[in-house]
Motif scaffolding. Sequence first.
Motif, PDB file in Angstrom:
ATOM      1  N   ILE A   6      31.561  27.005  43.985  1.00  0.00           N
ATOM      2  CA  ILE A   6      32.670  26.130  43.619  1.00  0.00           C
ATOM      3  C   ILE A   6      32.182  24.687  43.659  1.00  0.00           C
ATOM      4  CG2 ILE A   6      34.957  25.288  44.267  1.00  0.00           C
ATOM      5  CD1 ILE A   6      35.539  28.128  45.298  1.00  0.00           C
ATOM      6  N   VAL A   7      32.433  23.971  42.572  1.00  0.00           N
ATOM      7  CA  VAL A   7      32.090  22.559  42.448  1.00  0.00           C
ATOM      8  C   VAL A   7      33.393  21.767  42.509  1.00  0.00           C
ATOM      9  CG1 VAL A   7      31.122  20.777  40.940  1.00  0.00           C
ATOM     10  CG2 VAL A   7      30.050  23.047  41.058  1.00  0.00           C
ATOM     11  N   ILE A   8      33.435  20.783  43.411  1.00  0.00           N
ATOM     12  CA  ILE A   8      34.620  19.938  43.548  1.00  0.00           C
ATOM     13  C   ILE A   8      34.197  18.482  43.342  1.00  0.00           C
ATOM     14  CG2 ILE A   8      36.532  19.202  45.019  1.00  0.00           C
ATOM     15  CD1 ILE A   8      36.171  21.842  46.581  1.00  0.00           C
ATOM     16  N   PRO A   9      34.474  17.931  42.156  1.00  0.00           N
ATOM     17  CA  PRO A   9      34.201  16.511  41.943  1.00  0.00           C
ATOM     18  C   PRO A   9      35.330  15.696  42.588  1.00  0.00           C
ATOM     19  CG  PRO A   9      34.500  17.694  39.847  1.00  0.00           C
ATOM     20  CD  PRO A   9      34.919  18.594  40.949  1.00  0.00           C
ATOM     21  N   THR A  10      34.975  14.681  43.370  1.00  0.00           N
ATOM     22  CA  THR A  10      36.020  13.923  44.056  1.00  0.00           C
ATOM     23  C   THR A  10      35.501  12.561  44.507  1.00  0.00           C
ATOM     24  OG1 THR A  10      37.666  13.991  45.828  1.00  0.00           O
ATOM     25  CG2 THR A  10      35.492  14.893  46.341  1.00  0.00           C
ATOM     26  N   VAL A  15      39.487  16.679  51.317  1.00  0.00           N
ATOM     27  CA  VAL A  15      39.558  17.551  50.147  1.00  0.00           C
ATOM     28  C   VAL A  15      40.437  18.748  50.485  1.00  0.00           C
ATOM     29  CG1 VAL A  15      38.213  18.954  48.543  1.00  0.00           C
ATOM     30  CG2 VAL A  15      37.288  16.775  49.366  1.00  0.00           C
ATOM     31  N   ARG A  16      41.663  18.739  49.994  1.00  0.00           N
ATOM     32  CA  ARG A  16      42.633  19.794  50.271  1.00  0.00           C
ATOM     33  C   ARG A  16      42.135  21.175  49.830  1.00  0.00           C
ATOM     34  NH1 ARG A  16      48.141  20.989  47.131  1.00  0.00           N
ATOM     35  NH2 ARG A  16      49.159  22.277  48.696  1.00  0.00           N
ATOM     36  N   THR A  17      41.440  21.235  48.726  1.00  0.00           N
ATOM     37  CA  THR A  17      40.997  22.495  48.144  1.00  0.00           C
ATOM     38  C   THR A  17      40.152  23.324  49.111  1.00  0.00           C
ATOM     39  OG1 THR A  17      41.029  21.397  45.994  1.00  0.00           O
ATOM     40  CG2 THR A  17      39.828  23.476  46.115  1.00  0.00           C
ATOM     41  N   LEU A  18      39.400  22.668  49.975  1.00  0.00           N
ATOM     42  CA  LEU A  18      38.528  23.377  50.916  1.00  0.00           C
ATOM     43  C   LEU A  18      39.293  24.349  51.810  1.00  0.00           C
ATOM     44  CD1 LEU A  18      36.145  20.473  51.974  1.00  0.00           C
ATOM     45  CD2 LEU A  18      35.607  22.420  50.484  1.00  0.00           C
ATOM     46  N   GLN A  19      40.565  24.064  52.082  1.00  0.00           N
ATOM     47  CA  GLN A  19      41.376  24.930  52.945  1.00  0.00           C
ATOM     48  C   GLN A  19      41.605  26.312  52.326  1.00  0.00           C
ATOM     49  OE1 GLN A  19      44.961  22.717  53.707  1.00  0.00           O
ATOM     50  NE2 GLN A  19      43.825  20.938  54.433  1.00  0.00           N
ATOM     51  N   SER A  20      41.479  26.430  51.008  1.00  0.00           N
ATOM     52  CA  SER A  20      41.724  27.703  50.321  1.00  0.00           C
ATOM     53  C   SER A  20      40.465  28.512  50.067  1.00  0.00           C
ATOM     54  CB  SER A  20      42.410  27.439  48.975  1.00  0.00           C
ATOM     55  OG  SER A  20      43.669  26.832  49.161  1.00  0.00           O
ATOM     56  N   ILE A  21      39.310  27.946  50.324  1.00  0.00           N
ATOM     57  CA  ILE A  21      38.052  28.602  49.979  1.00  0.00           C
ATOM     58  C   ILE A  21      37.464  29.317  51.195  1.00  0.00           C
ATOM     59  CG2 ILE A  21      35.708  28.242  49.101  1.00  0.00           C
ATOM     60  CD1 ILE A  21      36.805  25.673  47.745  1.00  0.00           C
ATOM     61  N   PRO A  22      37.210  30.626  51.075  1.00  0.00           N
ATOM     62  CA  PRO A  22      36.600  31.356  52.195  1.00  0.00           C
ATOM     63  C   PRO A  22      35.236  30.766  52.556  1.00  0.00           C
ATOM     64  CG  PRO A  22      37.422  32.864  50.506  1.00  0.00           C
ATOM     65  CD  PRO A  22      37.511  31.495  49.934  1.00  0.00           C
ATOM     66  N   ASP A  23      34.873  30.878  53.836  1.00  0.00           N
ATOM     67  CA  ASP A  23      33.647  30.269  54.351  1.00  0.00           C
ATOM     68  C   ASP A  23      32.367  30.782  53.683  1.00  0.00           C
ATOM     69  OD1 ASP A  23      35.096  28.721  56.116  1.00  0.00           O
ATOM     70  OD2 ASP A  23      34.886  30.130  57.780  1.00  0.00           O
ATOM     71  N   ASP A  56      40.237  18.440  43.625  1.00  0.00           N
ATOM     72  CA  ASP A  56      40.184  18.279  45.084  1.00  0.00           C
ATOM     73  C   ASP A  56      41.530  18.413  45.775  1.00  0.00           C
ATOM     74  OD1 ASP A  56      41.445  15.919  44.316  1.00  0.00           O
ATOM     75  OD2 ASP A  56      39.752  14.642  44.848  1.00  0.00           O
ATOM     76  N   ASP A  57      42.606  18.607  45.003  1.00  0.00           N
ATOM     77  CA  ASP A  57      43.955  18.559  45.566  1.00  0.00           C
ATOM     78  C   ASP A  57      44.800  19.785  45.238  1.00  0.00           C
ATOM     79  OD1 ASP A  57      44.173  18.077  42.867  1.00  0.00           O
ATOM     80  OD2 ASP A  57      45.231  16.169  43.071  1.00  0.00           O
ATOM     81  N   ILE A  58      44.170  20.965  45.263  1.00  0.00           N
ATOM     82  CA  ILE A  58      44.904  22.195  44.961  1.00  0.00           C
ATOM     83  C   ILE A  58      44.811  23.173  46.130  1.00  0.00           C
ATOM     84  CG2 ILE A  58      44.662  22.006  42.455  1.00  0.00           C
ATOM     85  CD1 ILE A  58      42.341  24.030  42.648  1.00  0.00           C
ATOM     86  N   ALA A  59      45.719  24.138  46.123  1.00  0.00           N
ATOM     87  CA  ALA A  59      45.717  25.229  47.098  1.00  0.00           C
ATOM     88  C   ALA A  59      45.987  26.525  46.333  1.00  0.00           C
ATOM     89  CB  ALA A  59      46.781  25.002  48.170  1.00  0.00           C
ATOM     90  N   PHE A  60      45.415  27.614  46.824  1.00  0.00           N
ATOM     91  CA  PHE A  60      45.555  28.893  46.134  1.00  0.00           C
ATOM     92  C   PHE A  60      45.212  30.004  47.115  1.00  0.00           C
ATOM     93  CE2 PHE A  60      41.558  26.803  45.376  1.00  0.00           C
ATOM     94  CZ  PHE A  60      40.623  27.743  45.781  1.00  0.00           C
ATOM     95  N   SER A  61      45.545  31.232  46.740  1.00  0.00           N
ATOM     96  CA  SER A  61      45.268  32.368  47.618  1.00  0.00           C
ATOM     97  C   SER A  61      43.852  32.890  47.371  1.00  0.00           C
ATOM     98  CB  SER A  61      46.274  33.488  47.359  1.00  0.00           C
ATOM     99  OG  SER A  61      46.022  34.076  46.091  1.00  0.00           O
ATOM    100  N   GLU A  62      43.323  33.566  48.369  1.00  0.00           N
ATOM    101  CA  GLU A  62      41.999  34.176  48.229  1.00  0.00           C
ATOM    102  C   GLU A  62      42.034  35.248  47.137  1.00  0.00           C
ATOM    103  OE1 GLU A  62      38.570  36.304  50.959  1.00  0.00           O
ATOM    104  OE2 GLU A  62      40.146  35.152  51.938  1.00  0.00           O
ATOM    105  N   GLU A  63      43.173  35.914  46.968  1.00  0.00           N
ATOM    106  CA  GLU A  63      43.302  36.939  45.932  1.00  0.00           C
ATOM    107  C   GLU A  63      43.119  36.336  44.538  1.00  0.00           C
ATOM    108  OE1 GLU A  63      45.729  36.596  48.418  1.00  0.00           O
ATOM    109  OE2 GLU A  63      44.812  38.183  49.604  1.00  0.00           O
TER     110      GLU A  63
END
Length: 175
Positions: A6-10, A15-23, A56-63
Amino acid sequence: MAELTIVIPTIKDKVRTLQSIPDHIPVLIEHEGSLNQARNRGVRRAETEVVAIMDDDIAFSEEILDELSEKASPDTLIGIEDWDFDLIAGRVMVFHKDLWSDIGGFDERLGSHMGDTEFALKAMKNGYRVEQVPRELFDHEEHERSITRWDRVWRTIYIMAKHPTASLRLFRGVM
């Protein structure tokens, strides 16, 4: 899940998006240059064949991430449906690096706006499919748009000149 980066330009520190990405999924945060420069740099640095570019500002499920990863195919550009052009928005894009390489990456002359539109048009022009996923699958932190009317006009004209067969689609989108 297929292996992806995953590439996050910011320009942000948080970075909010990091909270949705598995380690276990590699993430490249690109802080330098315009949005399209950062996208290209991130894709070049990615060590997996499948790349997801995310705001950088999205949230989503692991599914959802699993589903996008599994849908990724060499002949398809996947992204969330856009608002104006019946293409995809750069908020979320998933593709194989060979697609990016084949079509020449993101046009850095566009700076930080409408690179997603031009990228999707290049993909279609080169025989790739563009597949939309619903915007509702992603929670986006709303903020003011930073593109001015003049910025949008010159970028649209520039893209029309590069992709004349898409001119009507682009014209309708800005009206």
